[in-house]
Design an enzyme around this catalytic site. Structure first.
Site, PDB file in Angstrom:
ATOM      1  N   ASP A 171       0.722  -1.030  -0.042  1.00 35.11           N
ATOM      2  CA  ASP A 171      -0.382  -0.068   0.076  1.00 35.11           C
ATOM      3  C   ASP A 171       1.264   1.169  -0.070  1.00 35.11           C
ATOM      4  OD1 ASP A 171      -2.635  -1.012  -0.293  1.00 35.11           O
ATOM      5  OD2 ASP A 171      -2.445  -1.282   2.230  1.00 35.11           O
ATOM      6  N   LEU A 172       2.044   1.276   0.902  1.00 40.86           N
ATOM      7  CA  LEU A 172       2.234   2.667   0.842  1.00 40.86           C
ATOM      8  C   LEU A 172       3.168   2.847  -0.257  1.00 40.86           C
ATOM      9  CD1 LEU A 172       3.711   1.972   4.868  1.00 40.86           C
ATOM     10  CD2 LEU A 172       2.313   4.221   3.406  1.00 40.86           C
TER      11      LEU A 172
END
Length: 394
Positions: A171-172
């Site tokens: 995600d990051l």
């Protein structure tokens, strides 16, 4: 707020982590970010523990990805919500979304319609596995992408025990890739006058960090696997036990290795350890010899001795130790914002500093102040007033 992206308006239709993290990065650089939420709110508002606040209903997870934003609730399935969304699109520079493929189209906002409303709009679309291809429609969450993208195969004590990375790294990283794609598209817009679509995915984020693990296979024909806390190509480089815990030592060149060997009483000319290739081939023996020597002293002793020699080494800190570390604070990696319910809160800060920013000060390319993550629909009146003012000027 001032910053490198001052004057840029970001319409954040995303939720959970990848898209919100991207929009937060843009907000850290001074963009005006309007977070559009479903009437039930971003689902990460319900993710915890821990929850904080007088009613224990504020998610610290949500706080991590939504600073420097305004919140307004819109039901994009309603005619009223879509009409307001259209007005916001017309006044925005960037739209960030991470719906499943086709969802935005079904809501009445395909790319063609968005660019009809605003030809200068940069659209960032973050998906799980890509917007097309044989599995483009699959839903994606971080750990699923870590597994499908090979990162879990490379992480853990051995290939028989694949581990997820402790942070939501898919995600990051997708958010980070999205942010730099947006900045590139904004720069291109200066030449062309038109916006474009930027696409990335959790899968792309995972494959994109393979680096030398990828070329080990694509060029070398070797399938790399998990190697625990030791480097896949360099020895000694990893975590080692000493008398009172573990330290990390990274001897990435021959000069550093000779210093480590002499410090620990190991013959650097031993044929098993003469070159990196030799050391890697005999890595288990090397680790054993090093840990026998390291057992004679504690972490403080060895870290001081290695520092004096100029050999890269370090402790393994807990999260609370990281945030109390003077070095972290000196780099602006913790910021303070005034939350409407919690009061002053400390948040993990932006990772960028610009050349003319003194240690411990806000980077001048970033915003000059930080706004706490908003409560749900907190900024409806402010957003509507801003929107009316913008429309009156055009």
């Amino acid at each position: 707020m001032q910053g490198s992206l001052n004057g840029i308006v970001v319409l954040d239709l995303s939720r959970a982590l990848a898209g919100p993290h991207c929009a937060q990065m843009l907000g850290d650089l001074g963009a005006h970010v309007i977070k559009v939420e479903h009437p039930d709110g971003d689902e990460s508002r319900g993710w915890g523990p821990p929850f904080v606040g007088p009613d224990h209903d504020i998610s610290t997870y949500f706080l991590a990805a939504n600073r420097n934003k305004q919140s307004i609730v819109l039901d994009l399935k309603s005619a009223e919500g879509r009409a307001l969304a259209e007005r916001l699109v017309r006044q925005s520079d960037v739209l960030v979304e991470n719906f499943r493929t086709g969802v935005l189209d079904r809501l009445g906002f395909p790319v063609e319609r968005l660019h009809e409303l605003n030809p200068r709009l940069v659209i960032l679309s973050i998906t799980g596995f890509g917007h097309d291809g044989p599995e483009g429609g699959r839903p994606g969450y971080d750990q699923i992408a870590q597994g499908e993208g090979g990162l879990m195969w490379l992480t853990g004590p051995s290939p028989d025990e694949p581990y997820r990375v402790g942070a939501s790294i898919a995600d990051l990283l997708a958010g980070i890739h999205g942010a730099y794609g947006v900045v590139a598209a904004l720069y291109e817009r200066e030449r062309t006058g038109r916006g474009k679509v930027v696409r990335t995915s959790l899968l792309a984020a995972m494959v994109g960090v393979h680096s030398y693990h990828g070329t080990a296979w694509t060029v070398g024909g070797v399938v790399p696997g998990a190697a625990g806390n030791h480097h896949a190509s360099i020895a000694p480089y990893g975590a080692f036990r000493c008398a009172d815990g573990m330290i990390q030592i990274a001897a990435a060149n021959e000069g550093q290795w000779r210093k480590v060997a002499e410090l620990l009483g190991i013959d650097p000319g031993d044929p098993r350890y003469a070159t990196n290739r030799d050391r890697f081939r005999h890595r288990e023996e090397l680790i054993s010899d090093m840990e026998k020597a390291l057992a004679s002293g504690g972490r403080g002793h060895w870290l001081a001795a290695l520092a004096e020699l100029g050999v890269p080494a370090g402790a393994i800190r807990s999260i609370d130790e990281v945030y109390s570390w003077d070095q972290v604070r000196s780099q602006g990696l913790i910021v303070t914002a005034d939350h409407p319910v919690l009061g002053p809160v400390e948040l993990p800060g932006p990772p960028l500093r610009f050349e003319d920013a003194p240690a411990g000060h806000t980077p001048t390319g970033a915003a000059t102040g930080y706004v706490a993550p908003p409560m749900l629909d907190q900024d409806r009146d402010a957003v509507l007033a801003w929107l009316a003012d913008r429309e009156s000027r055009t």
